[in-house]
Design a protein around this motif. Structure first.
Motif, PDB file in Angstrom:
ATOM      1  N   LEU A   1     -11.179   3.074  -0.727  1.00 18.22           N
ATOM      2  CA  LEU A   1     -10.001   2.209  -0.861  1.00 18.22           C
ATOM      3  C   LEU A   1      -8.709   2.992  -0.640  1.00 18.22           C
ATOM      4  N   TRP A   2      -8.692   4.257  -1.089  1.00 14.56           N
ATOM      5  CA  TRP A   2      -7.474   5.085  -0.937  1.00 14.56           C
ATOM      6  C   TRP A   2      -7.546   5.997   0.286  1.00 14.56           C
TER       7      TRP A   2
ATOM      8  N   LYS B   1       1.757   1.548  -4.105  1.00 16.81           N
ATOM      9  CA  LYS B   1       0.441   1.871  -4.661  1.00 16.81           C
ATOM     10  C   LYS B   1      -0.061   3.241  -4.200  1.00 16.81           C
ATOM     11  N   HIS B   2       0.618   3.829  -3.221  1.00 15.19           N
ATOM     12  CA  HIS B   2       0.321   5.229  -2.879  1.00 15.19           C
ATOM     13  C   HIS B   2       0.913   6.164  -3.926  1.00 15.19           C
TER      14      HIS B   2
ATOM     15  N   GLN C   1      -6.689  -4.616  -6.159  1.00 16.91           N
ATOM     16  CA  GLN C   1      -5.263  -4.938  -6.286  1.00 16.91           C
ATOM     17  C   GLN C   1      -4.407  -3.682  -6.444  1.00 16.91           C
ATOM     18  N   SER C   2      -4.964  -2.642  -7.070  1.00 12.88           N
ATOM     19  CA  SER C   2      -4.159  -1.437  -7.283  1.00 12.88           C
ATOM     20  C   SER C   2      -4.275  -0.464  -6.116  1.00 12.88           C
ATOM     21  N   ALA C   3      -5.120  -0.766  -5.138  1.00 21.18           N
ATOM     22  CA  ALA C   3      -5.253   0.106  -3.969  1.00 21.18           C
ATOM     23  C   ALA C   3      -4.173  -0.221  -2.940  1.00 21.18           C
ATOM     24  N   PRO C   4      -3.799   0.764  -2.123  1.00 21.69           N
ATOM     25  CA  PRO C   4      -2.740   0.509  -1.119  1.00 21.69           C
ATOM     26  C   PRO C   4      -3.256  -0.283   0.079  1.00 21.69           C
ATOM     27  N   LEU C   5      -3.581  -1.552  -0.179  1.00 19.31           N
ATOM     28  CA  LEU C   5      -4.098  -2.436   0.870  1.00 19.31           C
ATOM     29  C   LEU C   5      -3.175  -3.646   0.974  1.00 19.31           C
ATOM     30  N   PHE C   6      -3.068  -4.204   2.149  1.00 16.64           N
ATOM     31  CA  PHE C   6      -2.253  -5.405   2.329  1.00 16.64           C
ATOM     32  C   PHE C   6      -3.111  -6.647   2.092  1.00 16.64           C
TER      33      PHE C   6
ATOM     34  N   ALA D   1     -12.486   1.417   4.142  1.00 17.91           N
ATOM     35  CA  ALA D   1     -12.056   0.583   3.014  1.00 17.91           C
ATOM     36  C   ALA D   1     -12.624  -0.829   3.161  1.00 17.91           C
TER      37      ALA D   1
ATOM     38  N   ALA E   1       2.097  -1.917  -0.718  1.00 15.88           N
ATOM     39  CA  ALA E   1       1.092  -0.895  -0.392  1.00 15.88           C
ATOM     40  C   ALA E   1       1.686   0.504  -0.525  1.00 15.88           C
ATOM     41  N   HIS E   2       2.965   0.665  -0.153  1.00 18.51           N
ATOM     42  CA  HIS E   2       3.614   1.974  -0.280  1.00 18.51           C
ATOM     43  C   HIS E   2       3.728   2.370  -1.757  1.00 18.51           C
TER      44      HIS E   2
ATOM     45  N   ILE F   1       1.484  -3.931  -9.065  1.00 19.12           N
ATOM     46  CA  ILE F   1       0.459  -4.968  -8.864  1.00 19.12           C
ATOM     47  C   ILE F   1       1.069  -6.351  -9.070  1.00 19.12           C
TER      48      ILE F   1
ATOM     49  N   ALA G   1     -16.183  -0.703   2.281  1.00 20.19           N
ATOM     50  CA  ALA G   1     -16.366  -0.484   0.841  1.00 20.19           C
ATOM     51  C   ALA G   1     -16.169  -1.781   0.062  1.00 20.19           C
TER      52      ALA G   1
ATOM     53  N   ASP H   1      -0.055 -12.896  -8.202  1.00 19.46           N
ATOM     54  CA  ASP H   1       0.220 -12.019  -9.338  1.00 19.46           C
ATOM     55  C   ASP H   1      -0.932 -12.150 -10.330  1.00 19.46           C
ATOM     56  N   PRO H   2      -1.738 -11.104 -10.506  1.00 24.15           N
ATOM     57  CA  PRO H   2      -2.956 -11.230 -11.324  1.00 24.15           C
ATOM     58  C   PRO H   2      -2.708 -11.128 -12.818  1.00 24.15           C
TER      59      PRO H   2
END
Lengths: 191, 181
Positions: free
Chosen positions: B97-98, B69-70, A70-75, A5, B66-67, B46, A8, A189-190
């Motif tokens: 990303l996922w 968004k899963h 922003q919508s991916a499960p990333l911190f 990730a 993050a949880h 988001i 990417a 907050d986008p």
């Protein structure tokens, strides 16, 4: 965040900023050829390249990439590291181009100046990244701090002749700026 | 969502009370494009609601974004700028990303793309990119009503949460059992 990730995000951001990378590289090479003396010129010029590259990462410039990230499960902190790497890499490549053409013009202090330039550009680029998530006076304040970080490193090396203090300042400023960027990105907050 | 709202004064969005159960299709009609964008982003975790409660699965987006968004994946209203990436690179990017296997994601995305026949690539690519993820709810911000049949078919058994500006555009996205506001 997985290494995949991270790679990417860096690859997508670098591809989207490829024009800035090329312009920064060419401009730094040209300036290095005509102004090959002293630390101030490469440090300030490459810091400017880094600040511009950092500002281009701001919301709205590449909205689809922003939304994917922003919508991916990333911190936030993890994403901040990946996003911050790109303008830093652009600034470092510009510094390398500057030093390469300066050496062709006959300059002999390249390793010392390259190290000093890196110490100036990295904290200023990371501080400018913090400005991308703010507006108005806070944004201007962060940009002023980015310029000041570069100036402090140059003054510490050139006038005070304390390169180790400059290196320590650069490391601390870069760490704090990256941490602040991560915190701001996590809270952002986008809309 | 329970009393979920965002912003203050003239920019206030909400408060909203909405439940989305597994496999359900829920459409929310909003007063403005801004409200539709904010509502969809709140549902996807988001944007964090400034008042009220939002739970995505068992998770609070304020604490465990993050949880969330899963579970929920977001598809924006805006068309994707096509010169940015070709299809395979885009799917590889989303898969990374996922943390989804790239080869399986590409194969899955091609199947989704086949189901989205007739949908313009600028809208089909982001949806295909969203559907390669293991998320159980797809949040669509103002999806194109002209492509409703293909989108509903591509989403399949997953739950959907869509935002719209008028009831007529929401109609094609909700099944008989769906909750609609």
């Amino acid at each position: 965040m997985t290494g995949r990730a991270f790679a990417a995000v860096v690859e997508a951001r670098t591809f989207s900023q490829r024009h800035t990378l090329v312009y920064g590289l060419v401009a730094a090479g040209l300036v290095g050829a005509v102004q090959p003396r002293g630390l101030a010129a490469p440090a300030f010029f490459c810091s400017l390249v880094g600040i511009v590259a950092a500002l281009q990462q701001g919301p709205g410039r590449f909205p689809h990439l922003d939304l994917c990230e922003q919508s991916a499960p990333l911190f936030g902190r993890e994403l901040a590291r990946a996003k911050a790497l790109v303008p830093c890499a652009i600034a470092v490549i510009a510094a390398a181009a500057y030093c390469a053409t300066a050496s062709l013009a006959g300059w002999r202090e390249i390793p010392f100046v390259f190290a000093g330039t890196l110490a100036a550009v990295v904290p200023s680029t990371l501080t400018a990244s913090c400005a991308t998530l703010r507006a108005g006076a806070p944004r201007r304040f962060y940009l002023a701090m980015a310029a000041a970080a570069s100036a402090i490193v140059v003054m510490t090396i050139v006038w005070a002749r304390q390169p180790w203090i400059a290196a320590a300042f650069a490391a601390i400023a870069a760490f704090l700026a990256l941490r602040q960027y991560g915190e701001a990105l996590a809270r952002y907050d986008p809309v | 969502m329970r009393g979920a709202s965002f912003g203050t004064g003239d920019d206030l969005v909400g408060p909203l009370d909405v439940d989305v159960r597994a496999g359900e299709h829920v459409a929310v009609v909003c007063a403005s494009p801004h409200a539709a964008a904010v509502t969809a982003r709140i549902a996807a975790g988001i944007v964090k609601a400034t008042a009220g409660n939002v739970s995505i699965g068992e998770f609070d987006p304020r604490v465990q974004p993050a949880h969330c968004k899963h579970i929920a994946v977001f598809v924006p209203h805006a068309a994707m700028p096509l010169p940015e990436m070709d299809f395979e690179r885009y799917i590889a990017y989303r898969a990374a990303l996922w943390n989804v296997d790239r080869i399986r994601a590409t194969a899955h995305a091609k199947l989704v793309l086949a189901r989205l026949e007739g949908v313009h690539e600028a809208f089909a690519f982001p949806l295909a990119g969203a559907l390669i993820t293991p998320a159980t709810m797809v949040v669509l911000e103002r999806p194109q009503p002209a492509y409703a049949a293909q989108i509903v078919a591509a989403v399949g058994s997953r739950a959907t949460f869509t935002t719209h500006l008028d009831p007529a555009t929401a109609e094609p996205f909700i099944a008989d059992k769906a909750l609609r506001r």
